[in-house]
Design an enzyme around this catalytic site. Structure first.
Site, PDB file in Angstrom:
ATOM      1  N   ASP A 239       0.829  -1.196   0.000  1.00 17.83           N
ATOM      2  CA  ASP A 239       0.000   0.000   0.000  1.00 17.83           C
ATOM      3  C   ASP A 239       0.873   1.259   0.000  1.00 17.83           C
ATOM      4  O   ASP A 239       1.937   1.295   0.621  1.00 17.83           O
ATOM      5  CB  ASP A 239      -0.892  -0.037   1.251  1.00 17.83           C
TER       6      ASP A 239
ATOM      7  N   GLU B 127       1.160  -0.331  -5.060  1.00 14.04           N
ATOM      8  CA  GLU B 127       0.024   0.588  -5.141  1.00 14.04           C
ATOM      9  C   GLU B 127       0.602   1.974  -5.404  1.00 14.04           C
ATOM     10  O   GLU B 127       0.962   2.709  -4.492  1.00 14.04           O
ATOM     11  CB  GLU B 127      -0.775   0.537  -3.837  1.00 14.04           C
TER      12      GLU B 127
ATOM     13  N   ASP C 231     -10.982   1.792  -2.028  1.00 11.58           N
ATOM     14  CA  ASP C 231     -11.100   3.220  -1.727  1.00 11.58           C
ATOM     15  C   ASP C 231     -11.979   3.969  -2.717  1.00 11.58           C
ATOM     16  O   ASP C 231     -12.216   5.169  -2.539  1.00 11.58           O
ATOM     17  CB  ASP C 231      -9.712   3.875  -1.706  1.00 11.58           C
TER      18      ASP C 231
END
Length: 503
Positions: free
Chosen positions: A293, A340, A396
């Site tokens: 992430d 990411e 998200d």
């Protein structure tokens, strides 16, 4: 390079009788559904214990597993619980949502009952092996949890000084005083990892790889920080000097204030990045593919002064670069890592991605956001490279139906032009957008389960910068029926992504 397809569905979103998805029969049924659908990958969200705002990205330990995911029925099968006890302590309100407050009230007393029976049994060889293999984090985590409960679950920064600063005599006294609680938290981790590895083995046997997720940051209220405060930018009371976040943008005028402590990269480098190497190695013992992430934080990260009420006053700092990943590859060889790389992507971030050789992420929704008549966005499929992972959206983002229903007139016009479709009702374009992702050159296409199901705003997993209502959506048992599996399999085969397709 094979073309593959997968589905994004958190463990928490699985159906179950206990208020949250877990490693129950329904998890195994979902693996069977993935197989019937021709999928190769099951992407999940972080498995660590949820923390502040029930977020898996704000955990009290980056190595531990979430006790909520332990299947009570499995404990019944092991003779540690009864069916009646499971029913009495169920946290399922029957509304299809997760109630984390109720879970906290119900699940831990249930696990305590199982623990009381477990501790009366002789220690098994399997249990002893688990303790040995996980000693580098397990005992400190269990002690942290026990002390935290002992102090009324206040944050680490508010503990008494001797415990906060790990003074030897005080820790010894607390270990003795809280020994039963420490053993309980060790027990929950043992059960978690036994059940998780059995589920993963079942998926792998079916030809399904698991893509896990590592949050780049840890919580300020975590065993990670408590054990290794020198690896973070902290004051003498273990409070962050600066915290992580994102700068203001069109979606968030005051930016995003995450509140995570920032790393002291000089200290990490002095130790040969040992903490990160342990973390990555542990992740690959749990997953086949690891998504990191906020990858851009390794190139440069946004630093906000501690105490600020928003992220407006933050600034960018240079990150550590590729050194961590070179060190990891040197020790453990090449592994399948997904970066990411979303958000404010600079040339430096792109260069770091090339240096590491990781697959980046492409989001179909991003290619059509904005009101300008512009077809140069790197998120439009004709710009993708093969070494990328394409999504319609992530956890998200709004669900695909939600996004389609909220498109501006110009964005809708751009999408319809790209699809050469000016007739189909807007929200009915869902499968055409999924096909757009599937037919791209990206080596892997991941579709959130909500997008296959055609679920709207009620299925959104997370709204960044929102303090409530996140991480609570759950799927129903009927959502994995044969008709849906057949539809997914067809679109997967047509795009050459089926596991049986010739690539």
């Amino acid at each position: 390079m094979n073309r593959e397809a997968g589905i994004l569905l958190p463990i928490s979103a699985l159906p179950s009788k206990y208020g949250i998805g877990c490693f129950s029969k329904e998890a195994y049924d979902f693996v069977d559904f993935l197989e019937r659908s021709g999928q190769s990958v099951w992407q999940i969200l972080p498995l660590c214990p949820t923390g502040y705002m029930d977020s898996p990205y704000q955990s009290i330990c980056s190595f531990a597993g979430n006790p909520y995911f332990i299947c009570p029925e499995r404990l019944v099968g092991d003779g540690l619980l009864t069916d009646e006890e499971c029913e009495n302590y169920s946290a399922d309100k029957g509304n299809g949502r997760i109630d984390y407050g109720l879970l906290y009230e119900k699940r831990y007393p249930l696990l305590r009952k199982a623990f009381e029976r477990f501790r009366s049994r002789p220690r098994s060889e399997e249990y002893s092996q688990f303790l040995t293999e996980n000693s580098f984090w397990l005992f400190d985590y269990a002690l942290f949890c026990a002390i935290k409960a002992h102090f009324g679950n206040i944050s680490l920064q508010n503990w008494e000084s001797a415990a906060k600063h790990r003074e030897g005599a005080r820790l010894s006294a607390l270990r003795n005083e809280l020994s039963e609680d420490i053993d309980f938290h060790i027990f929950t981790q043992f059960q978690f990892f036994i059940q998780w590895h059995e589920l993963k083995a079942y998926a792998n046997k079916k030809g399904i790889k698991i893509m896990g997720d590592i949050p780049i940051y840890v919580s300020a209220d975590s065993s990670d920080l408590w054990v290794s405060p020198h690896l973070f930018l902290l004051d003498s009371e273990l409070s962050p000097l600066s915290v992580a976040g994102c700068p203001p943008d069109a979606f968030s005028p005051s930016g995003q204030l995450w509140g995570n402590p920032l790393y002291d990269w000089r200290s990490h480098k002095k130790e040969g990045y040992a903490w990160w190497l342990s973390r990555l190695s542990h992740a690959f013992s749990m997953y086949d593919i690891v998504r990191i992430d906020h990858f851009r934080g390794f190139e440069s990260y946004y630093s906000v002064p501690a105490g600020d009420s928003d992220a407006v006053g933050g600034h960018w700092e240079r990150g550590v670069g590729s050194e961590i990943f070179r060190a990891f590859e040197s020790s453990f060889g090449s592994q399948d890592i997904v970066a990411e790389d979303l958000g404010y992507v600079t040339s430096g971030v792109r260069q770091l991605l090339r240096e590491c050789g990781f697959a980046g992420m492409k989001i179909i929704q991003f290619g059509f956001d904005g009101d300008d008549w512009d077809f140069t966005s790197e998120y439009l499929p004709h710009y993708y490279g093969k070494n990328s992972i394409v999504y319609t959206g992530t956890h998200d983002n709004p669900t695909l139906v939600q996004w389609l229903s909220s498109l501006s007139e110009s964005s809708e016009r751009k999408l319809r032009c790209y699809l050469c479709d000016y007739i189909t009702p807007l929200t009915s374009l869902r499968y055409k957008v999924i096909s757009l992702a599937m037919e791209s050159v990206s080596r892997l296409c991941i579709i959130p389960m909500q997008d296959y199901l055609g679920i709207g705003a009620e299925g959104r997993m997370n709204l960044p910068a929102s303090a409530s209502g996140n991480w609570s959506w759950r799927m129903s048992i009927s959502d994995t029926n044969d008709d849906i599996a057949s539809n997914i399999k067809l679109i997967t085969e047509v795009s050459g992504r089926s596991r049986k397709a010739e690539n």
